[in-house]
Design a protein around this motif. Structure first.
Motif, mmCIF file in Angstrom:
data_model
loop_
_atom_site.group_PDB
_atom_site.id
_atom_site.type_symbol
_atom_site.label_atom_id
_atom_site.label_comp_id
_atom_site.label_asym_id
_atom_site.label_seq_id
_atom_site.Cartn_x
_atom_site.Cartn_y
_atom_site.Cartn_z
ATOM 1 N N PHE A 38 0.816 -1.216 0.000
ATOM 2 C CA PHE A 38 0.000 0.000 0.000
ATOM 3 C C PHE A 38 0.847 1.262 0.000
ATOM 4 O O PHE A 38 0.387 2.319 0.409
ATOM 5 C CB PHE A 38 -0.965 0.009 1.199
ATOM 6 N N ARG A 51 -0.127 4.115 -2.854
ATOM 7 C CA ARG A 51 -1.325 4.891 -2.548
ATOM 8 C C ARG A 51 -0.958 6.196 -1.849
ATOM 9 O O ARG A 51 -1.466 7.257 -2.187
ATOM 10 C CB ARG A 51 -2.257 4.064 -1.662
ATOM 11 N N TYR A 52 -0.014 6.114 -0.885
ATOM 12 C CA TYR A 52 0.347 7.315 -0.138
ATOM 13 C C TYR A 52 1.070 8.327 -1.024
ATOM 14 O O TYR A 52 0.876 9.525 -0.888
ATOM 15 C CB TYR A 52 1.204 6.949 1.069
ATOM 16 N N PHE A 73 -8.524 3.587 -6.639
ATOM 17 C CA PHE A 73 -7.795 4.744 -6.108
ATOM 18 C C PHE A 73 -8.419 6.039 -6.611
ATOM 19 O O PHE A 73 -7.790 6.818 -7.314
ATOM 20 C CB PHE A 73 -6.329 4.705 -6.554
#
Lengths: 492, 174
Positions: free
Chosen positions: A91, A94-95, A128
């Motif tokens: 993940f 995503r950040y 997303f």
């Protein structure tokens, strides 16, 4: 105690870093400006090669080498940024997309400059929505500031970035699946060769890179190759004579989840051990570590005997596992490995694209076998195998002795190995999805065989104590075959 | 299959805003077919699902056969071929979420909404009678550090407990 090394994530928590002005105040786009002012495109490509940057998406292939395959005389060339982050346990992209999208744009600009690419497609997974919104806004700002568009910063080069939403298919994270999907078809991977570097999207030369790989580029250009190669271990590739350096340089965004106190993304230099990483993530939630998945759900599992394995591309490959996308999932003593495997196999059975028969049929078959074992209906004594040998009469034949076997465990291994063979590393499918299925299936079963046997024998899921559930190191195929690489500096 | 065979009662068309967005989209790619996924996303946002009329319209826009569009729609789990509820609740149930008790959240949602879990071939099974919610399980949503997670339409909700789920459902406008 390992220190966190913040490079890619350094300014992640700065308020409004997603806007152009704030990003600019934090050295934003200065690395790209340095690249166009001081270096020729070929020099940048050489720097990336020298820095030993390995692709962060999963395969860990050398980025510089990949770029060298792209023919520079065929126009147009494309860059596809892989932001289809779907590997369970991962993940970190995503950040980056949600908080610091300009960093990705800067990385893309450097790559486009180095390779003479005009058009970039960022393939973002459909879920997303926020990440896509943030990146779209950042791209719009970059156009306004003439970092994108025609004649970027007076270089005479045109660079365009377009975002392209996916629609929830895991296989589109595979580079040729991504290309097919980008072309508006089903995301079914292509045969290789031709590799995307030669014939990729719209049958033109294409560079496919993960978000994290591209985000490394500004720092390689900005701080130099020497600075970059100081981070992470350089091993000696002793297959070559004299040994050649095998670089695992830079930092990695380790995503740690499961049974730890502080799950999250930790940016650390490559090469720390599993135990150290668990400590960085606030320690274990529970009493003892039962198992660790080191690189997303496709990676073979590590037992508690193997926790001293260093988490970098070379060490994990030599330990018969992989770093993959760096998604580390920790399981404590309360977890049942059969149950965990069932969960993962349901995932793969759902995500098989259906193109190759061994995978289309084999993956649900493996799932069904594990389901049967988990439901307490695993087959044990339905077949007894006659034992051949010298009989009482002195002839070769059935000795009358029978051997009870765990039929389902043999079948599980057989089916999985016929999708992709984990021992020979050959797969009967077009893409590596096959190995992503059989790797967990076979490694979980072999390394935690007592737990699988107990489930079949008792007719229900039984969570054994760790010492009993794990096969001892001398019977663990991976532990027996693993090879701990030497650092290049330690060679005599 | 020729495009004329499909009987369509009410034809579908992009509204002004989506038409403009589509015109901008199509210029990004050297071939029209490549705009397939973004176009289908636009259409689904307008219509709620990909009906045969939508497929026919998209096929005409991209100069493809309807079959080719259907081929793509059936491949990707995010495209619905049947009407769904106003709010689509996606519950992640892959390993990291499973290790953090996503099953409790899922069971709670099932009991609260009084519906089953939708399957890809039968979305109606997971849709509430009033057509407000559709409950479905999905694979990893790439937020394993804040597991268990659910997505309600485009929004992600993190670190869920049954109480938090109640709050989220209450705050959704009708």
């Amino acid at each position: 105690m390992v220190q966190e090394r913040q490079i890619l994530y350094e300014h992640l928590d700065v308020p409004n870093i997603n806007t152009f002005d704030v990003f600019r105040q934090h050295e934003g786009y200065t690395r790209f400006e340095k690249a166009i002012a001081e270096y020729q495109p070929e020099e940048i490509a050489q720097m990336v090669w020298d820095a030993g940057l390995k692709g962060r998406g999963g395969a860990g292939f050398s980025t510089g080498e990949k770029w060298s395959f792209v023919p520079r005389d065929i126009e147009p060339r494309y860059l596809c940024c892989n932001a289809d982050e779907s590997e369970p346990g991962t993940f970190s992209n995503r950040y980056v997309l949600e908080k610091n999208p300009h960093l990705l744009i800067e990385g893309i600009l450097i790559c486009c400059y180095a390779m003479g690419i005009e058009t970039t497609y960022v393939y973002i997974r459909g879920e997303f929505t926020l990440g896509k919104k943030m990146l779209d806004a950042a791209i719009k700002e970059a156009y306004e500031q003439s970092y994108l568009g025609e004649n970027v910063r007076d270089t005479g080069q045109t660079i365009n970035i377009y975002t392209h939403p996916g629609a929830g298919a895991y296989i589109c994270g595979e580079e040729t699946g991504l290309i097919e999907s980008l072309e508006g078809k089903r995301g079914q991977p292509r045969n290789k060769p031709p590799f995307p570097a030669v014939q990729g999207v719209f049958m033109k030369p294409t560079v496919v890179q993960n978000v994290e790989t591209l985000c490394n580029l500004p720092f390689i250009v900005g701080n130099g190759v020497e600075w970059y190669t100081q981070m992470g271990p350089t091993y000696a590739d002793t297959r070559k004579d004299p040994p050649e350096p095998d670089r695992n340089t830079g930092t990695k965004l380790y995503c740690i989840s499961g049974d730890v106190n502080e799950p999250g993304v930790y940016e650390l230099e490559l090469g720390l051990t599993c135990t150290e990483l668990i400590e960085v993530a606030g320690g274990l939630r529970g009493e003892e570590v039962k198992a660790v998945i080191p690189g997303g759900s496709s990676a073979p599992i590590l037992t508690h005997y193997e926790l001293d394995t260093r988490l970098d591309f070379t060490s994990l490959t030599l330990a018969k596992s992989m770093l993959g996308s760096g998604g580390i999932i920790v399981m404590n003593e309360t977890r049942n490995i059969v149950d965990c495997l069932l969960n993962i196999m349901k995932f793969y059975a759902h995500e098989s694209c259906g193109q190759c028969t061994p995978c289309r049929w084999g993956t649900p078959w493996v799932r069904d076998i594990v389901q049967r074992i988990a439901d307490g209906e695993g087959r044990q004594t339905t077949i007894t195998r006659p034992k051949f040998g010298i009989t009482e009469s002195g002839r070769w034949g059935d000795t009358g002795e029978t051997e009870e076997i765990y039929e389902d465990l043999d079948l599980l291994e057989n089916v999985a190995n016929n999708i992709a063979n984990v021992d020979t590393m050959t797969w009967n499918t077009i893409c590596v999805f096959g190995i992503a299925v059989s790797w967990p299936a076979v490694s979980y079963m072999r390394k935690f065989r007592p737990e699988f046997e107990a489930a079949i024998r008792e007719g229900k899921l039984v969570t054994l104590p760790i010492a009993e559930a794990t096969v001892p190191p001398e019977e663990n195929y991976a532990y027996q075959q693993r090879f701990i690489p030497k650092e290049f500096a330690d060679l005599e | 299959m020729s495009n004329e065979i499909i009987q369509i009662e009410t034809p579908f068309q992009f509204n002004e805003e989506n038409k403009r967005e589509f015109d901008e989209l199509i210029g990004r790619y050297p071939v029209k077919e490549a705009a397939m996924l973004p176009t289908l996303h636009l259409a689904q946002r307008q219509e709620g699902y990909i009906s045969p009329a939508v497929m026919k319209y998209v096929a005409e826009l991209l100069e493809l056969s309807v079959m080719k569009v259907k081929d793509v729609v059936t491949f990707y789990p995010m495209f619905f071929e049947e009407p769904v509820g106003k709010y689509v609740i996606r519950v992640c149930h892959t390993l990291p979420c499973a290790l953090r008790d996503c099953k409790v959240v899922l069971d709670h949602l099932k009991a609260k909404l009084g519906t089953d879990i939708a399957s890809e071939t039968n979305l109606a099974k997971g849709t509430t009678d009033d057509g407000k919610f559709t409950l479905m399980k999905v694979e990893c949503l790439a937020s394993c550090d804040v597991a268990p997670v659910i997505m309600v339409n485009d929004d992600l909700y993190k670190n869920l407990t049954p109480e938090k789920v109640d709050d989220i459902l209450e705050q959704l406008p009708n």
